[in-house]
Write a protein that holds these residues in place. Sequence first.
Motif, PDB file in Angstrom:
ATOM      1  N   ALA A 100      -7.280  17.563   7.394  1.00 40.52           N
ATOM      2  CA  ALA A 100      -7.110  16.836   6.135  1.00 40.52           C
ATOM      3  C   ALA A 100      -5.714  17.022   5.549  1.00 40.52           C
ATOM      4  N   LEU A 101      -5.032  18.089   5.948  1.00 42.36           N
ATOM      5  CA  LEU A 101      -3.699  18.358   5.414  1.00 42.36           C
ATOM      6  C   LEU A 101      -2.577  17.804   6.286  1.00 42.36           C
ATOM      7  N   ARG A 102      -2.929  17.318   7.455  1.00 41.54           N
ATOM      8  CA  ARG A 102      -1.873  16.894   8.384  1.00 41.54           C
ATOM      9  C   ARG A 102      -1.060  15.718   7.845  1.00 41.54           C
ATOM     10  N   ASP A 103      -1.727  14.812   7.139  1.00 35.00           N
ATOM     11  CA  ASP A 103      -0.990  13.684   6.559  1.00 35.00           C
ATOM     12  C   ASP A 103      -0.044  14.140   5.457  1.00 35.00           C
ATOM     13  N   SER A 104      -0.382  15.243   4.803  1.00 38.31           N
ATOM     14  CA  SER A 104       0.463  15.751   3.722  1.00 38.31           C
ATOM     15  C   SER A 104       1.806  16.244   4.235  1.00 38.31           C
ATOM     16  N   VAL A 105       1.828  16.754   5.465  1.00 38.89           N
ATOM     17  CA  VAL A 105       3.065  17.310   6.014  1.00 38.89           C
ATOM     18  C   VAL A 105       4.165  16.255   6.024  1.00 38.89           C
ATOM     19  N   GLY A 106       3.809  15.029   6.383  1.00 36.02           N
ATOM     20  CA  GLY A 106       4.806  13.968   6.440  1.00 36.02           C
ATOM     21  C   GLY A 106       5.345  13.553   5.084  1.00 36.02           C
ATOM     22  N   GLN A 107       4.654  13.929   4.015  1.00 44.11           N
ATOM     23  CA  GLN A 107       5.090  13.558   2.667  1.00 44.11           C
ATOM     24  C   GLN A 107       5.860  14.678   1.971  1.00 44.11           C
ATOM     25  N   LEU A 108       5.982  15.838   2.598  1.00 43.02           N
ATOM     26  CA  LEU A 108       6.711  16.946   1.993  1.00 43.02           C
ATOM     27  C   LEU A 108       8.167  16.563   1.730  1.00 43.02           C
ATOM     28  N   GLY A 109       8.649  16.915   0.554  1.00 44.96           N
ATOM     29  CA  GLY A 109      10.039  16.636   0.210  1.00 44.96           C
ATOM     30  C   GLY A 109      10.282  15.260  -0.372  1.00 44.96           C
ATOM     31  N   ARG A 110       9.260  14.419  -0.412  1.00 47.44           N
ATOM     32  CA  ARG A 110       9.414  13.069  -0.942  1.00 47.44           C
ATOM     33  C   ARG A 110       9.123  13.040  -2.445  1.00 47.44           C
ATOM     34  N   ILE A 111      10.001  12.395  -3.200  1.00 48.69           N
ATOM     35  CA  ILE A 111       9.737  12.128  -4.616  1.00 48.69           C
ATOM     36  C   ILE A 111      10.000  10.636  -4.817  1.00 48.69           C
ATOM     37  N   PRO A 112       9.001   9.796  -4.524  1.00 47.99           N
ATOM     38  CA  PRO A 112       9.221   8.341  -4.568  1.00 47.99           C
ATOM     39  C   PRO A 112       9.459   7.827  -5.982  1.00 47.99           C
ATOM     40  N   VAL A 113      10.329   6.842  -6.062  1.00 45.41           N
ATOM     41  CA  VAL A 113      10.615   6.168  -7.334  1.00 45.41           C
ATOM     42  C   VAL A 113      10.345   4.684  -7.139  1.00 45.41           C
ATOM     43  N   LEU A 114       9.516   4.115  -8.014  1.00 50.07           N
ATOM     44  CA  LEU A 114       9.196   2.698  -7.921  1.00 50.07           C
ATOM     45  C   LEU A 114       9.967   1.922  -8.977  1.00 50.07           C
ATOM     46  N   HIS A 115      10.628   0.871  -8.553  1.00 53.22           N
ATOM     47  CA  HIS A 115      11.333  -0.014  -9.479  1.00 53.22           C
ATOM     48  C   HIS A 115      10.424  -1.192  -9.803  1.00 53.22           C
ATOM     49  N   THR A 116       9.966  -1.247 -11.032  1.00 48.52           N
ATOM     50  CA  THR A 116       9.003  -2.269 -11.435  1.00 48.52           C
ATOM     51  C   THR A 116       9.614  -3.283 -12.409  1.00 48.52           C
ATOM     52  N   GLU A 117      10.931  -3.421 -12.355  1.00 47.76           N
ATOM     53  CA  GLU A 117      11.597  -4.360 -13.256  1.00 47.76           C
ATOM     54  C   GLU A 117      11.104  -5.791 -13.053  1.00 47.76           C
ATOM     55  N   LYS A 118      10.759  -6.136 -11.829  1.00 49.36           N
ATOM     56  CA  LYS A 118      10.307  -7.503 -11.564  1.00 49.36           C
ATOM     57  C   LYS A 118       9.039  -7.818 -12.357  1.00 49.36           C
ATOM     58  N   ALA A 119       8.058  -6.912 -12.308  1.00 50.98           N
ATOM     59  CA  ALA A 119       6.818  -7.132 -13.051  1.00 50.98           C
ATOM     60  C   ALA A 119       7.074  -7.167 -14.553  1.00 50.98           C
ATOM     61  N   ARG A 120       7.974  -6.312 -15.009  1.00 55.05           N
ATOM     62  CA  ARG A 120       8.278  -6.263 -16.433  1.00 55.05           C
ATOM     63  C   ARG A 120       8.989  -7.534 -16.894  1.00 55.05           C
ATOM     64  N   ASN A 121       9.991  -7.971 -16.110  1.00 54.62           N
ATOM     65  CA  ASN A 121      10.818  -9.101 -16.528  1.00 54.62           C
ATOM     66  C   ASN A 121      10.140 -10.449 -16.311  1.00 54.62           C
ATOM     67  N   VAL A 122       9.433 -10.600 -15.201  1.00 54.34           N
ATOM     68  CA  VAL A 122       8.809 -11.886 -14.888  1.00 54.34           C
ATOM     69  C   VAL A 122       7.480 -12.043 -15.612  1.00 54.34           C
TER      70      VAL A 122
END
Length: 342
Positions: free
Chosen positions: A293-315
Amino acid sequence: MTTKSPHDDLVLVTGGNGFAGSHMVARLLDGGYRVRTTIRSLDRRAEVRAMVSDPAGRLDIVSADLSMDRGWADAVDGCAYVIHVASPFPATQPDNADDLIVPARDGALRVLRAARDGGVKRVVLTSSFAAVGYSRKPGDEYDETDWTDPADDNTPYVRSKTIAERSAWDFVRSEGGDLELSVINPSGIFGPPLGPHLSASTGLVKAMLDGSMPVVPPLYFVVVDVRDVADIHLRAMTHPAAAGQRFLAGGETISFLRLARILAKHLGAAAAKVPTVELTPEQVREAARSNPALRDSVGQLGRIPVLHTEKARNVLGWAPRDTEATIVDTARSLIRLGLVAP
């Protein structure tokens, strides 16, 4: 967007008994729409009705299964719009990826085909950030132009969301006729459930509150409130500029540990069991050797994703609510529903 609709359009929501689907149904009814929703078994009709307010009797519940053609022509009959929320989400990832990928892809195409043949104006498809940001890129910043590569070594679920969305766009371009498609790509969906069925994200809050998650991994994720997810679907359903577009829906990026600290800050004694210890990356890698169950977590270590949602806000004029408020509302609703002891 709580004003009543000036029209009487019929909207189909697939999977109205689910966490996000039930909120879609509730918001549409509140907006004055007539709503039809699909569930696999009509034995669950009472459960759906218990989750939403329908004093005017504007909700119709029908049976349709994404793995079968039967029922979809009747489901879309007379509908102006379709919000396709339903998609397989397993408790554990299957050994054979196609067990998840094929029903997700074929189910989406089945709904789109029925919508086209039934004269539906627009389908709003619930995809996922999984289809956007699970192929690494410098800076871990993502917008609607990004796509996860389905050939990458990701979980079957991530691949299923990517392939299903790709297939939907291909279908509309090549065979869609006059049918319009808009796609919403939400991040981790939190917020108050309307019934006993939890998403993976609300299940995470439950696990922290009931003590079944004594420590947390050093991982980060983006929060979006289910009520804001319903809101952006309704906006994309009718906005002229939303046709042929995909929209990221996400808010703040937080860690597992910050989530636990928000619960401890606001829930008092109910948060007595929330974790206070964060594992090191090395500990996660070591634990993953014996815990699948933890194996998928290993690939995400060190990631801090940032989502740009300006399109949804502006449109669309969409704006997500405060992340901390979403987490607290999630926890309090779990207690209120009796899913976690107070």
